[in-house]
Design a protein around this motif. Sequence first.
Motif, PDB file in Angstrom:
ATOM      1  N   ILE A 177       0.824  -1.220   0.000  1.00 33.61           N
ATOM      2  CA  ILE A 177       0.000   0.000   0.000  1.00 33.61           C
ATOM      3  C   ILE A 177       0.858   1.271   0.000  1.00 33.61           C
ATOM      4  O   ILE A 177       0.355   2.349   0.299  1.00 33.61           O
ATOM      5  N   ARG A 178       2.118   1.143  -0.372  1.00 31.19           N
ATOM      6  CA  ARG A 178       3.035   2.278  -0.208  1.00 31.19           C
ATOM      7  C   ARG A 178       2.612   3.510  -1.003  1.00 31.19           C
ATOM      8  O   ARG A 178       2.974   4.633  -0.656  1.00 31.19           O
ATOM      9  N   ARG A 179       1.860   3.334  -2.092  1.00 33.68           N
ATOM     10  CA  ARG A 179       1.453   4.499  -2.878  1.00 33.68           C
ATOM     11  C   ARG A 179       0.395   5.353  -2.162  1.00 33.68           C
ATOM     12  O   ARG A 179       0.110   6.474  -2.577  1.00 33.68           O
ATOM     13  N   ALA A 180      -0.197   4.821  -1.109  1.00 39.27           N
ATOM     14  CA  ALA A 180      -1.296   5.540  -0.435  1.00 39.27           C
ATOM     15  C   ALA A 180      -0.815   6.255   0.830  1.00 39.27           C
ATOM     16  O   ALA A 180      -1.430   6.172   1.887  1.00 39.27           O
ATOM     17  N   GLY A 181       0.296   6.974   0.720  1.00 38.25           N
ATOM     18  CA  GLY A 181       0.719   7.819   1.844  1.00 38.25           C
ATOM     19  C   GLY A 181       1.560   7.087   2.859  1.00 38.25           C
ATOM     20  O   GLY A 181       2.293   6.157   2.510  1.00 38.25           O
ATOM     21  N   PRO A 182       1.488   7.508   4.123  1.00 34.78           N
ATOM     22  CA  PRO A 182       2.333   6.912   5.179  1.00 34.78           C
ATOM     23  C   PRO A 182       1.978   5.433   5.376  1.00 34.78           C
ATOM     24  O   PRO A 182       1.051   5.101   6.116  1.00 34.78           O
ATOM     25  N   HIS A 183       2.721   4.560   4.686  1.00 35.67           N
ATOM     26  CA  HIS A 183       2.274   3.177   4.547  1.00 35.67           C
ATOM     27  C   HIS A 183       2.352   2.366   5.833  1.00 35.67           C
ATOM     28  O   HIS A 183       1.530   1.482   6.053  1.00 35.67           O
ATOM     29  N   ASN A 184       3.338   2.649   6.711  1.00 36.58           N
ATOM     30  CA  ASN A 184       3.391   1.898   7.966  1.00 36.58           C
ATOM     31  C   ASN A 184       2.206   2.243   8.867  1.00 36.58           C
ATOM     32  O   ASN A 184       1.592   1.372   9.491  1.00 36.58           O
TER      33      ASN A 184
END
Length: 234
Positions: free
Chosen positions: A83-90
Amino acid sequence: MAAGDPTPQALRAFHDDLSTAYGPQRWWPTQDADNPRFEILVGAVLTQHTAWTNVDIAIAALREAGPLTAEALLAHADLPVLIRRAGPHNVKARRLRALCQWFVDNGGFETLAAWPSAALRRELLALHGIGFETADVILLYAFERPAFVADAYAFRILERYGWWRGRRNYERLRQQVEHAGPTADAAFYDELHALIVAHAKQRCHKRAPDCGQCVLASRCACALKAAPDAATGG
Ligand code: SF4
């Protein structure tokens, strides 16, 4: 001219004017039209402070990695990467996991569909990273419960229209609109939220609203203040 709290008739007119201008919106946008409800839960978390185009990319990556189910998402060790493309993924991976675990623990849609709206909302708000706006999006679009999403677009337009003054307070605006709106018609709120977003993006811009072309101008406090003759057609 709009002033103070909306009446049921005034809120209906506001909705109908926007519907005339923009047509049926039929939200929430999903990639799988046959099985959209769990995707709505995922999208509601991923779209927090993130443009929808990036959410769409993240959901597509999740779909490529396996079935879009709560169980599958909980099993992805690399969920933050997916989901890294959707902002702060952690941060968002942690929120998604909390939501998925709650969903699984409580029997999924089959069981949750029978819960009263107030209980659903209370449980959603108790989850890590689920605030008022995300909870109401989930309630409205995934569970089809009547709920007003009092997001920044709603505040911008309703402040200008004359239905909100002073410091922004999510719960008060939500209650004010739900008090005037239908109590059991989720489709009304579904369209109302989508129409407000369309209007904010296409006409009632953050800077320089296009009041000359606005379907709400004859009742909007902001437009009438700028051009008082418009109220009487003079
Ligand atoms: S008249 Fe202008 S300020 Fe009022 S809702 Fe329309 S675009 Fe926004």
